[in-house]
Design a protein around this motif. Structure first.
Motif, mmCIF file in Angstrom:
data_model
loop_
_atom_site.group_PDB
_atom_site.id
_atom_site.type_symbol
_atom_site.label_atom_id
_atom_site.label_comp_id
_atom_site.label_asym_id
_atom_site.label_seq_id
_atom_site.Cartn_x
_atom_site.Cartn_y
_atom_site.Cartn_z
ATOM 1 N N ASN A 21 0.866 -1.170 0.000
ATOM 2 C CA ASN A 21 0.000 0.000 0.000
ATOM 3 C C ASN A 21 0.912 1.234 0.000
ATOM 4 N N HIS A 22 0.649 2.154 -0.921
ATOM 5 C CA HIS A 22 1.478 3.352 -1.062
ATOM 6 C C HIS A 22 1.583 4.130 0.271
ATOM 7 N N LEU A 23 0.492 4.170 1.010
ATOM 8 C CA LEU A 23 0.470 4.915 2.284
ATOM 9 C C LEU A 23 1.338 4.242 3.337
ATOM 10 N N GLY A 50 3.876 2.571 2.576
ATOM 11 C CA GLY A 50 5.217 2.905 2.090
ATOM 12 C C GLY A 50 5.689 4.229 2.684
ATOM 13 N N HIS A 51 4.836 5.270 2.615
ATOM 14 C CA HIS A 51 5.226 6.579 3.158
ATOM 15 C C HIS A 51 5.604 6.466 4.639
ATOM 16 N N ILE A 52 4.835 5.693 5.387
ATOM 17 C CA ILE A 52 5.124 5.545 6.823
ATOM 18 C C ILE A 52 6.477 4.842 7.017
ATOM 19 N N THR A 87 8.951 12.705 -0.685
ATOM 20 C CA THR A 87 8.062 12.585 -1.848
ATOM 21 C C THR A 87 8.125 11.149 -2.375
ATOM 22 N N ASP A 88 7.268 10.850 -3.366
ATOM 23 C CA ASP A 88 7.135 9.470 -3.835
ATOM 24 C C ASP A 88 8.461 8.854 -4.288
ATOM 25 N N ASN A 89 8.707 7.644 -3.838
ATOM 26 C CA ASN A 89 9.938 6.931 -4.185
ATOM 27 C C ASN A 89 9.682 5.439 -4.009
ATOM 28 N N VAL A 113 0.879 13.116 4.784
ATOM 29 C CA VAL A 113 0.382 14.383 4.254
ATOM 30 C C VAL A 113 1.049 14.668 2.915
ATOM 31 N N SER A 114 0.223 14.551 1.839
ATOM 32 C CA SER A 114 0.802 14.674 0.495
ATOM 33 C C SER A 114 -0.180 15.383 -0.427
ATOM 34 N N GLY A 115 0.041 15.223 -1.738
ATOM 35 C CA GLY A 115 -0.851 15.855 -2.706
ATOM 36 C C GLY A 115 -2.185 15.133 -2.782
HETATM 37 ZN ZN ZN Z 1 2.755 9.649 -2.096
#
Ligand code: ZN
Ligand code: KG4
Length: 394
Positions: A122-124, A126-128, A361-363, A159-161
């Protein structure tokens, strides 16, 4: 750690991560969920900037062009061969369907061809994990953010776009669980930054430029009101009736009204035309093109948004007894947010961690990092894996 991989061989701990959910095509090799061997991001910002936002069809096409070279570069920079990889991890959602499909299809065929497991992330999440990975890597002795007692609860602000979400994250026996305790009911914070930036002629995505310019204005010049959203007492899956939800559409409208009332539109258009001529870093040029009224508006906007994000996060941390706060996503790069969140956390004796700018940011390093616990516990995806544009976390 000794792990056997899919074929019963000793695992190297190497995971290839692939991310293509929005407008960045990314690949990375991460060892054991913590050591980034390579982290390659091909940004499509230049393409979408011409249209003032992400155009889904163009995004898919660019992902198709970029995916093979990006993965090759990530492998080359890591100095490992595909045969040495233990698993291929890929973002399954949320995001743009066509964009996600490019990464998923490629990851699937790669995993199948190599006879390695495929891991869906899950992309979210991933951010965490971008933040957890760096915090734990920097201080493995304490496992940094995962100490004992009440402190083992982590409150994550993503918190992103596309998101402004609060999650409670907990790890038990190597498995991470999340509970969504707050979310935006309309725009995301990054969207509010980008839309306001566009109104002021600062181009897309305007968040980073707004952040820079905010440092040159008076944050008390304009009073913006945020919060005070009506709670929906029975909204499913939300703690205490949406008390920790966010709303950003009001401030966007307030900025629009301010621009109209103060006749700033023509100036913004002229600024936009001049900035379009400039390649690369636009910060100094943008500063020179902004009058005091505009700089004050930007500084006040940033103060209002940052205060609101910090206030809701602190209230939720207290309510749920979290000892650590993790802030991630593109807006986690914001200087004002970093300063205010750090100061408020210190007052309350809470730990706080942000990602490095490269991982905010996204990676794909964050995708490979989030995949590691799943690799260890054998949580693999089937070859039926499909894009999940509306995927939720928790
Ligand atoms: Zn993102
Ligand atoms: O996480 P991300 O790369 O992509 C999404 O999943 O959305 O976040 C991109 C967002 C954009 O809205 C961008 O304007 C915002 O993050 N952003 C910032 C800053 N850097 C990026 N917003 C405010 N201040 C910044 N320094």
């Amino acid at each position: 750690m000794t792990n056997k991989n899919y074929n019963g061989e000793m695992a190297s701990g190497l995971i290839l991560g692939i991310e293509s959910s929005c407008d960045e095509t990314a690949a990375a090799v991460v060892r054991s969920g913590g050591e980034v061997l390579s982290n390659v991001v091909a940004s499509q910002i230049a393409t979408h900037a011409l249209y003032g936002g992400v155009v889904p069809e163009l995004a898919s096409r660019e992902h198709l062009t970029n995916i093979v070279p990006v993965v090759r570069t990530a492998m080359a920079e890591a100095g490992v061969s595909l045969a040495e990889i233990d698993a291929v991890a890929v973002t399954e959602g949320p995001g743009l369907a066509g964009a996600l499909l490019v990464g998923i299809t490629y990851a699937k065929s790669l995993a199948f061809g190599l006879g390695k497991p495929l891991i869906a992330v899950n992309h979210l999440e991933g951010h965490i994990h971008a933040v957890l990975m760096e915090a734990v890597h920097a201080d493995p002795s304490t496992a940094a953010l995962r100490a004992s007692g009440r402190d083992d609860k982590i409150l994550a602000l993503v918190v992103s776009g596309g998101h402004t979400h609060l999650y409670l994250a907990e790890e038990r026996d190597g498995v991470w669980r999340y509970r969504n305790v707050g979310r935006t009911i309309d725009d995301a914070a990054g969207e509010a930054y980008d839309k306001s930036a566009k109104l002021l002629g600062l181009g897309y995505p305007g968040g980073p430029l707004m952040d820079f310019l905010a440092g040159h204005g008076d944050p008390n010049a304009v009073e913006f009101k945020l919060g005070g959203i009506k709670t929906k007492p029975h909204r499913e899956g939300t703690a205490r009736g949406g008390e920790f939800d966010f709303s950003f559409s009001g401030i966007k409208t307030a900025v629009l009204r301010y621009v109209e009332v103060h006749s700033m539109r023509e100036r913004a258009e002229a600024r936009h035309a001049s900035l379009m001529q400039i390649e690369g870093d636009k910060r100094e040029a943008a500063l020179a093109l902004c009058d005091t009224e505009t700089l004050n508006l930007i500084a006040s906007f940033q103060k209002a948004v940052v205060s609101y994000l910090v206030k809701q996060t602190m209230r939720a941390a207290e309510e749920f007894g979290a000892g650590s706060i993790v802030v991630s996503g593109g807006v986690a790069a914001n200087r004002g947010l970093r300063e205010r969140m750090t100061a408020e956390a210190a007052v309350r004796g809470l730990r706080v961690a942000f990602p490095s700018l490269a991982l905010a940011t996204d990676n794909a390093a964050m995708i490979a990092a989030a995949a590691w616990p799943k690799f260890v516990t054998g949580e693999f995806a089937s070859d039926e894996l499909n894009a999940m544009p509306q995927l939720r976390l928790g």
